[in-house]
Scaffold this motif. Structure first.
Motif, PDB file in Angstrom:
ATOM      1  N   ARG A 193      67.015  22.306  36.186  1.00 14.66           N
ATOM      2  CA  ARG A 193      65.974  21.278  36.535  1.00 14.66           C
ATOM      3  C   ARG A 193      65.115  21.386  37.409  1.00 14.66           C
ATOM      4  N   GLU A 194      65.384  21.897  38.713  1.00 17.38           N
ATOM      5  CA  GLU A 194      64.533  22.135  39.817  1.00 17.38           C
ATOM      6  C   GLU A 194      63.290  23.123  39.228  1.00 17.38           C
ATOM      7  N   ARG A 195      63.705  24.253  38.711  1.00 17.63           N
ATOM      8  CA  ARG A 195      62.653  25.042  37.986  1.00 17.63           C
ATOM      9  C   ARG A 195      62.004  24.694  37.223  1.00 17.63           C
ATOM     10  N   ALA A 196      62.382  23.801  36.180  1.00 18.45           N
ATOM     11  CA  ALA A 196      61.778  23.246  35.140  1.00 18.45           C
ATOM     12  C   ALA A 196      60.528  22.164  35.766  1.00 18.45           C
ATOM     13  N   LEU A 197      60.814  21.426  36.781  1.00 20.13           N
ATOM     14  CA  LEU A 197      59.934  20.593  37.234  1.00 20.13           C
ATOM     15  C   LEU A 197      58.663  21.299  38.098  1.00 20.13           C
ATOM     16  N   GLY A 233      57.782  24.068  36.623  1.00 23.53           N
ATOM     17  CA  GLY A 233      57.000  24.671  35.575  1.00 23.53           C
ATOM     18  C   GLY A 233      57.748  26.032  34.980  1.00 23.53           C
ATOM     19  N   ASP A 234      58.688  26.383  35.726  1.00 21.89           N
ATOM     20  CA  ASP A 234      59.193  27.687  35.562  1.00 21.89           C
ATOM     21  C   ASP A 234      60.624  27.200  34.466  1.00 21.89           C
ATOM     22  N   PHE A 293      63.510  30.562  33.973  1.00 18.74           N
ATOM     23  CA  PHE A 293      65.055  30.616  34.729  1.00 18.74           C
ATOM     24  C   PHE A 293      65.865  30.004  33.561  1.00 18.74           C
ATOM     25  N   GLY A 294      65.578  28.598  33.164  1.00 17.37           N
ATOM     26  CA  GLY A 294      66.654  27.994  32.332  1.00 17.37           C
ATOM     27  C   GLY A 294      66.857  29.004  31.196  1.00 17.37           C
ATOM     28  N   ASP A 295      65.741  29.635  30.558  1.00 17.91           N
ATOM     29  CA  ASP A 295      66.011  30.359  29.372  1.00 17.91           C
ATOM     30  C   ASP A 295      66.821  31.544  29.711  1.00 17.91           C
ATOM     31  N   GLN A 296      66.947  32.268  30.547  1.00 18.04           N
ATOM     32  CA  GLN A 296      67.472  33.478  31.079  1.00 18.04           C
ATOM     33  C   GLN A 296      68.921  32.982  31.277  1.00 18.04           C
ATOM     34  N   PHE A 297      69.259  31.859  32.090  1.00 17.14           N
ATOM     35  CA  PHE A 297      70.437  31.439  32.553  1.00 17.14           C
ATOM     36  C   PHE A 297      71.172  31.027  31.195  1.00 17.14           C
ATOM     37  N   LEU A 298      70.597  30.578  30.335  1.00 15.40           N
ATOM     38  CA  LEU A 298      71.307  30.049  29.048  1.00 15.40           C
ATOM     39  C   LEU A 298      71.624  31.094  28.199  1.00 15.40           C
ATOM     40  N   GLN A 299      70.515  32.031  28.067  1.00 16.10           N
ATOM     41  CA  GLN A 299      71.016  33.169  27.145  1.00 16.10           C
ATOM     42  C   GLN A 299      72.129  34.283  27.871  1.00 16.10           C
ATOM     43  N   ALA A 300      72.168  34.201  28.961  1.00 19.88           N
ATOM     44  CA  ALA A 300      73.242  35.049  29.612  1.00 19.88           C
ATOM     45  C   ALA A 300      74.625  34.299  29.179  1.00 19.88           C
ATOM     46  N   GLU A 301      74.510  32.978  29.393  1.00 23.31           N
ATOM     47  CA  GLU A 301      75.756  32.174  29.509  1.00 23.31           C
ATOM     48  C   GLU A 301      76.324  32.457  27.880  1.00 23.31           C
ATOM     49  N   TYR A 302      75.410  31.809  26.933  1.00 23.56           N
ATOM     50  CA  TYR A 302      75.624  32.272  25.398  1.00 23.56           C
ATOM     51  C   TYR A 302      75.924  33.250  25.138  1.00 23.56           C
ATOM     52  N   ARG A 345      64.736  20.989  27.035  1.00 28.78           N
ATOM     53  CA  ARG A 345      64.299  21.295  28.212  1.00 28.78           C
ATOM     54  C   ARG A 345      63.026  21.195  28.845  1.00 28.78           C
ATOM     55  N   ARG A 346      62.186  21.047  27.817  1.00 27.71           N
ATOM     56  CA  ARG A 346      60.617  21.267  28.066  1.00 27.71           C
ATOM     57  C   ARG A 346      60.073  19.649  28.170  1.00 27.71           C
ATOM     58  N   GLN A 347      60.901  18.771  27.489  1.00 25.93           N
ATOM     59  CA  GLN A 347      60.338  17.391  27.581  1.00 25.93           C
ATOM     60  C   GLN A 347      60.929  16.800  28.990  1.00 25.93           C
ATOM     61  N   PRO A 348      60.330  15.912  29.197  1.00 27.42           N
ATOM     62  CA  PRO A 348      60.641  14.725  30.269  1.00 27.42           C
ATOM     63  C   PRO A 348      61.766  14.040  30.647  1.00 27.42           C
ATOM     64  N   ASN A 349      62.665  13.946  29.395  1.00 30.35           N
ATOM     65  CA  ASN A 349      63.793  13.213  29.364  1.00 30.35           C
ATOM     66  C   ASN A 349      64.810  14.262  30.010  1.00 30.35           C
ATOM     67  N   PHE A 350      64.662  15.559  30.053  1.00 29.44           N
ATOM     68  CA  PHE A 350      65.841  16.289  30.751  1.00 29.44           C
ATOM     69  C   PHE A 350      65.614  16.193  31.964  1.00 29.44           C
TER      70      PHE A 350
END
Length: 345
Positions: free
Chosen positions: A72-76, A78-79, A82-91, A305-310
């Protein structure tokens, strides 16, 4: 010197993963994912290792999920990469566990949610105690149930001998907290061992074998499952492809207590996540591999993740913890499902 967040070791012919981030209830972060992945890759090709066991060093539970606050912090900022890479590694790790060539035993003696299910539910053996409970509460944080659970839960064999995709959809959409009987009934858990015997059970499976340990320590769990008791009404209401159809079925449901429960569970959920989760479970019930299921989760999650509700949902639940999210749209009926359906395969 700070201890690693996952302790890896070998004993007898067993590879041992000890989740070791107790202050965060073992919430998975990139370091933990990297350690687990590297250990599994090493042990997979080691002829001296016959099985893997994953346990928690926290007295409060197994793993409370993924460390989503930093995403969330990175998304706010505009990054989103980070979330893309985090979840790709986790998945990638989740798929590795699901396809692991050796027995993979998760021992769950307390809470397991979100990412914790990703490092346990895909294993060959999911052993729980009476202290276990599980949930995928992602709709409350503006996200979707992921880490392969939207695929696994719709395909795993239940106590009925068949998968129960409508039951899985109910659990995923509402974030319903599954008790031990529910975990065993749905197929999420494979065996029950009383908490007081978990230590001896773990020692025996490490020193000898999983089959011998289960034969000695596994017991029948006699409490009734809510999911079993309410399977008929769950399937009538949640056995549909879209949220609009589910909502219509709830409106015609003749079990007012069940309907009240559903709306209570959804009272703090992001309406867009409810719609997106329905689309995701419908799609993943029809595909034939965990990899495709994870790809669908990644695709839908990338939109959310790119929408404000996240960030708003994560703020309300995990940051400020006021449980007062302000989601827009405020009703599922105002959410266009096409934006999520269009990215699914």
């Amino acid at each position: 010197m700070t201890a690693p967040e996952v302790l890896t070791s070998t004993r007898s012919s067993t590879g041992i993963l000890e989740l070791n981030r107790p202050k965060a209830l073992n919430a998975l972060d990139p370091e933990m994912i990297a350690i687990i992945t590297a250990a599994l890759e090493e042990w997979r090709d080691d002829p001296e290792i016959h099985r893997v066991v994953v346990v928690s060093n926290s007295e409060k539970g197994f793993c409370a999920g993924g460390d989503i606050k930093v995403v969330r912090e990175r998304a706010l900022e505009g990054d989103h990469e980070f979330g893309d890479q985090f979840l790709q590694a986790e998945y990638t790790m989740n798929a590795m566990i699901a396809n692991y060539s050796k027995p993979y035993v998760a021992i769950i003696d307390g809470v397991v949610m979100g990412g914790g299910l990703g490092v346990s539910a895909h294993g060959s053996h999911r052993v729980i105690s009476e202290k276990a409970f599980a949930a995928m509460p992602e709709t409350a944080i503006g996200f979707i149930p992921d880490v392969g659970l939207s695929w696994m839960s719709t395909h795993v064999e239940s106590a009925e001998g068949i998968p129960l995709p409508a039951v899985a959809k109910f659990v995923g959409i509402t974030g319903y907290r599954m008790q031990p009987a529910d975990m065993l009934y749905s197929g999420l858990a494979t065996h029950f061992v009383p908490s007081e015997k978990i230590g001896d059970f773990t020692d025996m499976l490490i020193a000898e074998s999983i089959d011998e340990a289960l034969e000695k320590f596994a017991e029948e769990f006699t409490e009734e499952s809510f999911l079993n008791q309410h399977r008929t009404v769950i399937e009538k209401c949640f056995g549909h492809d879209s949220w609009a159809e589910i909502e219509a079925a709830l409106g015609q449901c003749e079990d007012p207590e069940f309907v009240d429960l559903v709306w209570d569970l959804l009272s703090s959920a992001n309406p867009a996540s409810v719609v997106a989760t329905t689309e995701l479970y419908t799609a993943n019930a029809e595909i034939d591999s965990v990899e495709k299921g994870l790809n669908n989760e990644y695709a839908v999650g990338s939109v959310l993740r790119r929408q404000p509700n996240f960030p708003e949902g994560v703020r309300a639940v995990l940051v400020d913890k006021d449980r007062q999210p302000k989601f827009d749209p405020a009703k599922p009926a105002d959410v266009d499902p096409i934006q999520y359906r269009s990215v699914l395969s």
